[in-house]
Motif scaffolding. Structure first.
Motif: not given
Length: 359
Positions: A211-212, A335-343, A348-357
């Protein structure tokens, strides 16, 4: 009608590791591949993580690879009426170099997305996202907004960076490239190594394993070619806030870590401001290089594949002890929640959280 969740329904990837996810996982298990020297001018060359060789023109290679990664992601003809987001930094510069011989290196911003859409026989709306290295992650955030607000049940993100000398020459002229190898957070890091990749992310409202969660895009242009610590802090906290999570909920961080002597150190400094104790860290650029505008899609597809296949990137070099961090040698047990970072360039500095349901 709004939707509560957006899920990663399918992924596809072609990169230096292989033309699909299965061959890429086999390469990861063998320790990765070496970059290829690319000649820019007489006596000047830089290593690049290039896609495996293919026959045909630049455009034909693009079309073939786009169709391949879309098929890997499970994108069938019946689903091509939703929105398509095409993310790239170099766009069709490679076509201008190799085919059109257009030395202006100009044109319509939507031309490249048009090539991708035609390759897929896409019937729905097509969007170009070109925000330098954050392009693909911003495309994911835009696609999530489309789905969450009920404008579409599914969306497809294509991140694409194909070979061109213009980009390599530009990074080389700025003295940002390593002459030998990518060493994210490494003691002997001396610059980044560029990479080619085409990736597909199929997003949808139907529940799936991944899940995003929330995401954030922070633009701070005070250092156009570098990382700003305050912006890294803001993007991480923004993604966490939108996800309803605290720093303690994060089990893994996919870092930017391109191998820059200065930017890698700034990123670590910023992460330590967000997290009292850093969770495990993983970097993927020693495997496929810095794939610029495609990196958000390519690295997300590769990371998910590594977790699902039980493979993990091996470092193979010493980490800079002055940074006070380590890269994880295996996937965290929890490993449930991953913080995924791109700069990226331009602040530009972007991030999202990926959840393993399933965790």
């Amino acid at each position: 009608m709004s939707v509560e969740g957006v899920y990663l329904a399918g992924t596809g990837l072609a990169c230096a590791l292989g033309n699909d996810l299965a061959s890429s996982m086999a390469s990861v298990a063998r320790g990765g591949v070496s970059p290829t020297p690319v000649a820019i001018s007489q006596g000047v060359q830089w290593p690049v993580f290039m896609l495996p060789p293919q026959d045909g023109s630049w455009t034909e290679r693009l079309e073939h690879t786009v169709r391949s990664v879309a098929a890997q992601a499970g994108e069938g003809a019946g689903g091509r009426s939703g929105p398509l987001f095409v993310a790239s930094s170099s766009l069709d510069i490679g076509d201008m170099e190799h085919e059109a011989q257009d030395l202006r290196l100009g044109g319509d911003l939507q031309d490249f997305a048009g090539l991708v859409a035609r390759a897929l026989d896409w019937q729905g709306p097509v969007f170009t996202i070109s925000t330098a290295c954050t392009s693909a992650l911003n495309a994911v955030l835009a696609a999530c907004d489309f789905i969450r607000c009920g404008e579409a049940d599914e969306a497809l993100v294509i991140g694409a960076e194909l070979g061109n000398r213009f980009t390599v020459a530009g990074f080389g002229a700025m003295q940002l490239l390593s002459p030998d190898a990518a060493r994210p957070f490494g003691a002997g890091r001396n610059g980044l190594v560029l990479g080619e990749a085409v990736a597909a992310l199929r997003l949808g409202s139907r529940a799936a394993r991944w899940r995003i969660g929330g995401g954030s895009d922070v633009v701070d242009g005070r250092n156009p070619s570098g990382t700003e610590a305050s912006a890294v802090v803001a993007m991480c906290r923004g993604a966490l806030s939108q996800s309803g999570l605290s720093p303690q909920d994060i089990d893994l961080i996919k870092v930017q870590a391109a191998g820059s002597p200065v930017n890698d150190a700034i990123e670590v400094q910023a992460l330590k401001q967000v997290f009292d104790t850093l969770p495990p860290l993983v970097s993927l650029k020693s495997l496929l290089g810095h794939t610029l505008g495609a990196s958000g899609a390519a690295e997300l597809a590769l990371l998910v594949a590594c977790i699902e296949a039980g493979a993990w990137p091996s470092t193979g070099y010493a980490i800079d002890g002055e940074l006070g961090i380590a890269l994880s040698l295996q996937a965290p047990a929890k490993l449930r929640n991953i913080l995924f970072n791109v700069v990226g360039f331009g602040g530009g500095h972007a991030s999202l959280v990926l959840e393993d349901c399933t965790a």
